[in-house]
Motif scaffolding. Structure first.
Motif, PDB file in Angstrom:
ATOM      1  N   MET A  30      -2.032 -15.472  -2.578  1.00 27.30           N
ATOM      2  CA  MET A  30      -2.629 -14.757  -1.454  1.00 27.30           C
ATOM      3  C   MET A  30      -4.132 -14.767  -1.553  1.00 27.30           C
ATOM      4  O   MET A  30      -4.696 -14.554  -2.620  1.00 27.30           O
ATOM      5  CB  MET A  30      -2.129 -13.305  -1.423  1.00 27.30           C
ATOM      6  CG  MET A  30      -0.711 -13.178  -0.965  1.00 27.30           C
ATOM      7  SD  MET A  30      -0.078 -11.515  -1.226  1.00 27.30           S
ATOM      8  CE  MET A  30       0.267 -11.578  -2.986  1.00 27.30           C
ATOM      9  N   PRO A  72      -6.735 -10.132   1.351  1.00 28.23           N
ATOM     10  CA  PRO A  72      -5.842  -9.617   2.391  1.00 28.23           C
ATOM     11  C   PRO A  72      -6.624  -9.160   3.600  1.00 28.23           C
ATOM     12  O   PRO A  72      -7.790  -8.798   3.522  1.00 28.23           O
ATOM     13  CB  PRO A  72      -5.139  -8.450   1.698  1.00 28.23           C
ATOM     14  CG  PRO A  72      -6.081  -8.024   0.628  1.00 28.23           C
ATOM     15  CD  PRO A  72      -6.769  -9.272   0.170  1.00 28.23           C
ATOM     16  N   ARG A  74      -5.840  -6.580   5.338  1.00 29.63           N
ATOM     17  CA  ARG A  74      -5.741  -5.143   5.546  1.00 29.63           C
ATOM     18  C   ARG A  74      -7.127  -4.494   5.449  1.00 29.63           C
ATOM     19  O   ARG A  74      -8.087  -5.132   5.052  1.00 29.63           O
ATOM     20  CB  ARG A  74      -4.789  -4.523   4.520  1.00 29.63           C
ATOM     21  CG  ARG A  74      -5.333  -4.543   3.116  1.00 29.63           C
ATOM     22  CD  ARG A  74      -4.281  -4.076   2.129  1.00 29.63           C
ATOM     23  NE  ARG A  74      -4.848  -3.919   0.804  1.00 29.63           N
ATOM     24  CZ  ARG A  74      -5.484  -2.850   0.413  1.00 29.63           C
ATOM     25  NH1 ARG A  74      -5.655  -1.840   1.233  1.00 29.63           N
ATOM     26  NH2 ARG A  74      -5.966  -2.763  -0.804  1.00 29.63           N
ATOM     27  N   ARG A 118      -1.484  -6.720  -4.503  1.00 33.07           N
ATOM     28  CA  ARG A 118      -1.310  -7.089  -3.095  1.00 33.07           C
ATOM     29  C   ARG A 118       0.164  -7.136  -2.722  1.00 33.07           C
ATOM     30  O   ARG A 118       0.549  -6.745  -1.606  1.00 33.07           O
ATOM     31  CB  ARG A 118      -2.009  -8.430  -2.832  1.00 33.07           C
ATOM     32  CG  ARG A 118      -3.523  -8.312  -2.922  1.00 33.07           C
ATOM     33  CD  ARG A 118      -4.228  -9.666  -2.954  1.00 33.07           C
ATOM     34  NE  ARG A 118      -5.664  -9.485  -3.168  1.00 33.07           N
ATOM     35  CZ  ARG A 118      -6.540 -10.472  -3.331  1.00 33.07           C
ATOM     36  NH1 ARG A 118      -6.121 -11.732  -3.311  1.00 33.07           N
ATOM     37  NH2 ARG A 118      -7.820 -10.215  -3.520  1.00 33.07           N
ATOM     38  N   GLU A 119       0.993  -7.604  -3.635  1.00 28.29           N
ATOM     39  CA  GLU A 119       2.423  -7.625  -3.366  1.00 28.29           C
ATOM     40  C   GLU A 119       2.970  -6.201  -3.295  1.00 28.29           C
ATOM     41  O   GLU A 119       3.815  -5.889  -2.453  1.00 28.29           O
ATOM     42  CB  GLU A 119       3.131  -8.424  -4.461  1.00 28.29           C
ATOM     43  CG  GLU A 119       4.615  -8.628  -4.229  1.00 28.29           C
ATOM     44  CD  GLU A 119       4.911  -9.527  -3.033  1.00 28.29           C
ATOM     45  OE1 GLU A 119       6.058  -9.470  -2.532  1.00 28.29           O
ATOM     46  OE2 GLU A 119       3.996 -10.266  -2.603  1.00 28.29           O
ATOM     47  N   ARG A 162       1.480  -3.552  -2.339  1.00 29.71           N
ATOM     48  CA  ARG A 162       1.039  -2.849  -1.124  1.00 29.71           C
ATOM     49  C   ARG A 162       1.815  -3.257   0.125  1.00 29.71           C
ATOM     50  O   ARG A 162       1.768  -2.555   1.141  1.00 29.71           O
ATOM     51  CB  ARG A 162      -0.449  -3.124  -0.875  1.00 29.71           C
ATOM     52  CG  ARG A 162      -1.391  -2.537  -1.911  1.00 29.71           C
ATOM     53  CD  ARG A 162      -2.836  -2.836  -1.526  1.00 29.71           C
ATOM     54  NE  ARG A 162      -3.771  -2.462  -2.581  1.00 29.71           N
ATOM     55  CZ  ARG A 162      -4.609  -3.295  -3.194  1.00 29.71           C
ATOM     56  NH1 ARG A 162      -4.612  -4.578  -2.846  1.00 29.71           N
ATOM     57  NH2 ARG A 162      -5.413  -2.867  -4.132  1.00 29.71           N
ATOM     58  N   LYS A 163       2.504  -4.376   0.082  1.00 29.45           N
ATOM     59  CA  LYS A 163       3.198  -4.855   1.270  1.00 29.45           C
ATOM     60  C   LYS A 163       4.182  -3.807   1.770  1.00 29.45           C
ATOM     61  O   LYS A 163       4.960  -3.254   1.012  1.00 29.45           O
ATOM     62  CB  LYS A 163       3.948  -6.153   0.960  1.00 29.45           C
ATOM     63  CG  LYS A 163       3.042  -7.376   0.849  1.00 29.45           C
ATOM     64  CD  LYS A 163       3.875  -8.637   0.642  1.00 29.45           C
ATOM     65  CE  LYS A 163       3.005  -9.880   0.635  1.00 29.45           C
ATOM     66  NZ  LYS A 163       3.811 -11.111   0.417  1.00 29.45           N
ATOM     67  N   GLY A 164       4.133  -3.535   3.059  1.00 31.61           N
ATOM     68  CA  GLY A 164       5.028  -2.555   3.654  1.00 31.61           C
ATOM     69  C   GLY A 164       4.637  -1.121   3.379  1.00 31.61           C
ATOM     70  O   GLY A 164       5.413  -0.202   3.651  1.00 31.61           O
ATOM     71  N   ASN A 165       3.440  -0.910   2.826  1.00 32.24           N
ATOM     72  CA  ASN A 165       2.968   0.449   2.529  1.00 32.24           C
ATOM     73  C   ASN A 165       1.629   0.702   3.228  1.00 32.24           C
ATOM     74  O   ASN A 165       0.564   0.538   2.628  1.00 32.24           O
ATOM     75  CB  ASN A 165       2.797   0.643   1.020  1.00 32.24           C
ATOM     76  CG  ASN A 165       4.116   0.710   0.289  1.00 32.24           C
ATOM     77  OD1 ASN A 165       4.811   1.716   0.309  1.00 32.24           O
ATOM     78  ND2 ASN A 165       4.471  -0.398  -0.351  1.00 32.24           N
ATOM     79  N   SER A 197      -1.472   3.436   1.453  1.00 29.78           N
ATOM     80  CA  SER A 197      -1.619   2.991   0.070  1.00 29.78           C
ATOM     81  C   SER A 197      -3.050   3.210  -0.401  1.00 29.78           C
ATOM     82  O   SER A 197      -4.006   2.881   0.303  1.00 29.78           O
ATOM     83  CB  SER A 197      -1.243   1.510  -0.064  1.00 29.78           C
ATOM     84  OG  SER A 197      -1.334   1.085  -1.406  1.00 29.78           O
TER      85      SER A 197
END
Length: 605
Positions: free
Chosen positions: A4, A7, A9, A107-108, A110-113, A116
């Motif tokens: 990745m 990100p 975000r 980073r993984e 945090r996915k779907g959060n 965070s």
């Protein structure tokens, strides 16, 4: 898991956050209770997007780590491993660490959060390897920005170069003497450093923000950041000049009230002070057989006295891993965590936020430490950062300064690496004054061992300047002073008495100095006075001895007040130069140095 890039975000830069104050948080393994409050409902309130009205409860993810110490590249040897406890009671070691891997793991996670936060417990910089330390830790600050760190407490090592340099790391700008290392101005940290208990002696106010508030929609979490009150005793006098360090508990309790008055009821304390778990395994259950029963050390009393209005404690300093629930003053369990050191672990904690009360539902808090394994793709933006700074450091770092025949570890009460450094400082002392008798080295100043296996293209057994820098990064000078024999013995007794009584600091000693350390006794009596000998002869209490120490010990650091009372001072070169000179003079490709036997201190247990 795909590699990745940075990100997309929210970057959490200080310009885009509403900073109400400052503080960072963390929490780790161990569940206060696995179940949510009975009234909790699913939906958006637990990270699942939807168009309906948010539920009463919102899970907030808190990712945290501590004591990175500028370890951007994977640490080598034992510094780059963690121990995992297996179901059958056995253990296994796992290679861990490196910010390229840490970035991927975070980073993984945090996915779907969408709710965070990433926080740290201090000592992000200081005692750093060459890639960061050579450039006054600018590379580490840049890496932490890319890791999307939101907030951190200061640690004692943030003061290695003084408050002005810490302010530069926070605010940016070129180094006052070294200047700019690239054609771009150093921008400083995107995240706030919190220093609630570090006061300017002139103004009586914190030198940096004492607390900080994270906000997303209607959720607010406050962070208070402190370092250990005893920082002046473990940092050079110049580094803490003009500063006062206040009690951790009093400071946190004070600012918890401030946050509550501002309507912030969910509070995390970032504390650069820690504990000592009964096991070295990162996944050890330190709540067995009871809450917090498996951890000891300063953090226990601190945790028991911090106001119940603080919901979780993220700690550090001791470089150990634990996730415990230690009762607060009201007797209710509260999460206390630490993620070892050097970026080998990170903690993932779930804080369940109650929208009705604005507080954390502490019975629902869960936490666990996770290994930063190296079996995931590297984050390409961190790889580029490391490559860029390594290119600048390579001409200095790749230079060979010596040869070793095997690993020289920094482990044990008396370590082979500590003995080697003491021998190097004795040799340097004799080059300045042939009458130098012995050398003493503080164990905390030995930051790593030397590994036989090549780290780069230098070849096995070759010690590079970069490796030497990792071992001795502080730029302390080697100082010569006169002491009586009685003072030498008293200094040895201070290893296990006074401020060091409960957590001994065993000095590493040069060749020729021997004595017995009897651990069956208590206090100063653990050093057997009549066993202290120099080259086989008993130390004469009334005779004068010429002693080499580093400038930190010469200032009475680490509780060695007697070593701050020497006379006839002579200041030599810095400690890394002394190590380099010793390795160069005493080793070659055909005649490498063997690891010292570490047999100068006889230990009775």
């Amino acid at each position: 898991m795909p590699a990745m890039s940075q990100p997309s975000r929210d970057r959490r830069r200080r310009r885009t956050y509403r900073v109400l104050a400052a503080a960072g948080a963390l929490v780790t393994v161990g569940a206060l209770a696995a179940a949510l409050p009975a009234t909790a409902s699913a939906g958006e309130g637990h990270g699942k997007p939807g168009g309906h009205k948010p539920s009463r409860y919102q899970d907030v993810q808190l990712l945290s780590f501590n004591d990175l110490h500028g370890n951007l590249e994977p640490p080598s040897g034992s510094s780059g491993r963690v121990t995992e406890l297996q179901a059958d009671g056995t253990t296994k070691t796992i290679d861990a660490g490196g910010v390229e891997y840490l970035a991927t793991h975070l980073r993984e996670a945090r996915k779907g959060n969408p709710y965070s936060i990433t926080a740290a417990g201090g000592d992000m910089v200081g005692a750093s390897p060459l890639i960061s330390g050579l450039f006054h830790d600018e590379p580490t600050i840049e890496a932490l920005n890319k890791l999307d760190l939101d907030v951190t407490s200061v640690g004692n090592h943030e003061f290695d170069e003084g408050a002005k340099e810490l302010a530069r790391l926070q605010n940016g700008g070129c180094h006052p003497t070294a200047g700019c290392y690239t054609d771009k101005r150093f921008e400083g940290a995107d995240f706030p450093y919190l220093a609630a208990n570090v006061l300017d002696q002139k103004t009586g106010k914190p030198i940096l923000k004492p607390y900080w508030v994270w906000k997303k929609k209607d959720v607010k979490v406050g962070f208070i950041g402190v370092t250990l009150e005893g920082t002046p005793g473990i940092v050079s006098a110049d580094g803490v000049k003009g500063l006062t360090f206040k009690d951790e508990v009093e400071t946190i309790n004070k600012y918890a009230k401030v946050l509550q008055k501002q309507g912030v009821k969910s509070i995390v304390a970032l504390i650069h002070e820690g504990g000592l778990p009964s096991s070295g395994s990162y996944n050890y259950d330190c709540d067995s057989p009871g809450a917090g029963a498996g951890v000891s050390g300063p953090i226990v009393d601190i945790a028991k006295n911090i106001t119940p209005s603080v919901d979780a404690l993220v700690t550090g300093h001791t470089h150990t891993a634990y996730v415990c629930t230690i009762p607060d003053p009201s007797g209710k369990p509260r999460m206390v965590t630490s993620a070892a050191s050097f970026g080998r672990l990170y903690t993932d904690t779930t804080l369940t936020y109650d929208r009705r009360t604005g507080d954390i539902a502490r019975t629902a808090v869960t936490s666990a430490n996770h290994v930063v394994t190296r079996d995931v793709p590297k984050a390409t933006d961190l790889t580029e950062l490391i490559s860029r700074w390594n290119t600048l450091a390579a001409p200095i770092g790749n230079r060979a300064i010596g040869y070793i025949s095997a690993d020289i570890p920094n482990t044990g009460t008396e370590s082979p690496m500590g003995d080697l450094i003491a021998d190097a400082q004795l040799a340097h002392g004799k080059s300045l004054d042939a009458g130098t008798d012995l050398a003493l080295m503080n164990p905390g100043g030995v930051r790593a061992g030397l590994t036989y296996a090549a780290k780069g293209a230098e070849g096995d057994g070759v010690v590079t300047y970069a490796e030497g820098f990792t071992v001795q990064p502080f730029a302390n000078t080697v100082n010569l002073q006169d002491f009586t024999g009685a003072q030498v013995v008293q200094a040895l007794k201070e290893q296990v008495s006074g401020v060091n009584a409960s957590a001994p600091k065993i000095l590493q000693v040069s060749s020729g100095l021997t004595y017995t350390l009897d651990l069956t006794k208590t206090g100063a009596d653990r050093v057997v006075a009549d066993s202290v000998k120099l080259n086989g002869a008993a130390i004469d209490p009334s005779a004068t001895y010429r002693v080499a120490t580093n400038s930190f010990l010469a200032g009475g650091g680490d509780g060695f007040t007697t070593l701050g009372q020497g006379t006839n001072d002579l200041v030599g070169s810095d400690d890394l130069a002394a190590l380099e000179q010793y390795l160069t003079a005493n080793s070659s490709a055909t005649s490498p140095i063997a690891p010292p036997a570490a047999d100068r201190i006889t230990i009775v247990q």
